[in-house]
Write a protein that holds these residues in place. Structure first.
Motif, PDB file in Angstrom:
ATOM      1  N   ASN A 131       4.434   0.441   5.279  1.00 25.24           N
ATOM      2  CA  ASN A 131       5.025   1.786   5.300  1.00 25.24           C
ATOM      3  C   ASN A 131       6.532   1.708   5.290  1.00 25.24           C
ATOM      4  O   ASN A 131       7.117   0.866   5.955  1.00 25.24           O
ATOM      5  CB  ASN A 131       4.553   2.548   6.545  1.00 25.24           C
ATOM      6  CG  ASN A 131       3.139   3.051   6.372  1.00 25.24           C
ATOM      7  OD1 ASN A 131       2.664   3.223   5.234  1.00 25.24           O
ATOM      8  ND2 ASN A 131       2.450   3.255   7.482  1.00 25.24           N
ATOM      9  N   SER A 142      10.415   2.974   5.914  1.00 22.93           N
ATOM     10  CA  SER A 142      11.360   3.845   6.619  1.00 22.93           C
ATOM     11  C   SER A 142      12.721   3.177   6.447  1.00 22.93           C
ATOM     12  O   SER A 142      12.803   1.950   6.342  1.00 22.93           O
ATOM     13  CB  SER A 142      10.994   3.948   8.099  1.00 22.93           C
ATOM     14  OG  SER A 142      12.142   3.799   8.899  1.00 22.93           O
ATOM     15  N   SER A 187      13.229   0.519   8.972  1.00 29.37           N
ATOM     16  CA  SER A 187      12.090  -0.365   9.181  1.00 29.37           C
ATOM     17  C   SER A 187      12.561  -1.720   9.732  1.00 29.37           C
ATOM     18  O   SER A 187      13.516  -2.292   9.226  1.00 29.37           O
ATOM     19  CB  SER A 187      11.399  -0.541   7.831  1.00 29.37           C
ATOM     20  OG  SER A 187      10.273  -1.333   7.967  1.00 29.37           O
TER      21      SER A 187
END
Lengths: 223, 245
Positions: free
Chosen positions: B2, B4, B7
């Motif tokens: 995922n 971001s 991250s």
């Protein structure tokens, strides 16, 4: 100093400078590629192409001119470091110039090469560490760094830097300074296109013009 | 994985690159220090060079940090951290990121959520500034040895030449300080702010120089540049309040 040694030092600087430069360059280009692998997606090509077209032509032109302008001033070791760690005109070069001036060494000698490399290496390390510390403490630091009170101070770093540096250099080279300073004042005051984004292009103009003036004055025996 | 902008994996990768860049600086520092000893440069001179280079760097490094904070709103912290630690300069990275964000149709205040846009921006910021990165390993030796030849032929001219290059650069930046003074005819005095800041910094430097020689405060010369830099920057605050920013 033995002649053999002199050659081997400069040669080894160039050799290791190339190896480090190519290695770090490869790593930097790998970085976006690695992101694609990690997040399982290709870059958005529309953004990529539009962004590169808007950015690369001008900055590649400036970049190439910068190489020819700054490499002779930074020395070999200083060049290999500065073109990796960046911020050349606002941190690295003033730092090296000041260091050589205080140590009483000439940029054209090996002593100058060594002092300039030491100053630029230290400056690179300190900049990197301060940014690391800043990234770790970014939450408490943000209000301070963004405070409207301090904003003008950060905006005015170049005038604050070059005012001091100019005093040192102009006072030691008065005859040579007059013509280039007058030329640059006229250009910047009367040509509206010249501002913070174009000062990079004017540095080589200033350098070439000053070299020309120096050559004429030298031939006439004034310097 | 995922995506971001903050991250943890991004910080790990960027951290590794930063360590590599630090290693290069340490390598060249140790090499030059060893060579300084061989050349007979005094240990005191080397020490002074190290200390004053470190002190000088603090204020401009904080200005770089301001750039990281400004870019972190849309790009998170990891990417601006990398870009401003390696090759980046504040002026370039802000423009490059701005161009890329504009191409993506988002403003500077919105956080990127699409990894493909984020990766495209990372490419734009890297490729745009890569001229030096790509060319320096191949042209530096030629440029340097050309200059060394001038030095062998005519020592005096080679010293004047390097002084002329420094002065040429300084004069370009002095000209830049005056680039907005013309606005005063339109009743806008803000163009005088950089001029005033430069004058204050120049005065601070002149005072440091005078004190160092006349009052024999020798250590002052080692810190004259950082002092005049910080005094100049600080003076920008009242000047901006007075003349309008």
């Amino acid at each position: 100093m033995k002649k053999y040694n002199d050659h081997s030092y400069m040669d080894s600087v160039h050799r290791s400078g190339r190896i480090w430069g190519i290695a770090i360059g490869a790593v930097l280009l790998l970085f976006p590629t690695l992101l694609s692998l990690i997040f399982g997606t290709l870059p958005n090509f529309e953004v990529l192409i539009k962004g590169v077209v808007a950015t690369a032509p001008m900055y590649w032109a400036v970049g190439i001119v910068e190489i020819f302008t700054y490499v002779p001033m930074l020395g070999a070791g200083g060049t290999y470091l500065s073109f990796i760690t960046g911020n050349i005109s606002n941190i690295k070069l003033p730092c090296a110039i000041d260091a050589m001036e205080r140590a009483g060494v000439k940029a054209s000698d090996e002593e100058g090469e060594v002092i300039s490399t030491i100053a630029i290496a230290v400056s690179s390390i300190v900049t990197t560490l301060i940014i690391v510390a800043g990234v770790i403490c970014i939450v408490p630091l943000t209000p301070l760094l963004e405070s409207p009170v301090l904003e003008p101070a950060f905006d005015m770093i170049l005038p604050a830097l070059f005012g001091g540096l100019a005093v040192v250099f102009v006072s030691k080279n008065v005859k040579l300074s007059i013509a280039p300073i007058i030329l640059m004042l006229i250009l910047f005051i009367f040509v509206p296109a010249l501002d913070s984004s174009t000062v990079g292009i004017m540095v080589p103009v200033g350098v070439l013009f000053t070299i020309l003036v120096a050559r004429i004055l030298y031939k006439k025996g004034v310097l | 994985m995922n995506f971001s902008v903050n991250s943890p994996i991004l910080f790990v990768i960027v951290g590794a690159v930063i360590v590599l860049v630090l290693a290069q600086s340490v390598f060249f520092l140790l090499r030059a220090m060893r060579r300084a000893k061989e050349l007979g440069i005094k240990t005191g001179t080397v020490k002074k060079t190290i200390v004053s280079a470190a002190i000088f760097t603090v204020a401009p490094a904080f200005a770089v940090l301001v750039g990281v904070v400004a870019l972190s709103k849309s790009l998170g912290i990891a990417l601006p951290w990398l870009r401003l630690s390696v090759i980046g300069s504040i002026t370039y990275e802000t423009v490059a990121a701005g161009n890329a964000l504009e191409a993506a149709g988002t403003g500077a205040g919105t956080t990127i959520t699409d990894p493909s846009v984020y990766i495209a921006i990372a490419w734009v910021m890297t490729v745009g500034i890569a001229a030096g990165l790509v060319l320096v390993p191949f042209v530096t030796k030629k440029l340097q040895s050309g200059l060394a030849k001038v030095g062998l032929k005519d020592k005096k001219w080679s010293d004047i030449l390097s002084n002329a290059m420094f002065l040429g650069m300084i004069s370009a930046f002095l000209g830049y300080v005056f680039c907005d003074v013309g606005l005063i005819v339109k009743g806008d005095a803000s163009g005088l702010i950089p001029v005033c800041v430069m004058i204050v910094s120049a005065l601070a430097m002149a005072i440091c120089g005078t004190l160092a020689t006349k009052a024999k405060i020798r250590w002052l010369t080692d810190y004259a540049l950082p002092i005049s830099l910080v005094v100049g920057m600080a003076s920008a605050i009242p000047f901006t309040a007075l003349l309008g920013g």
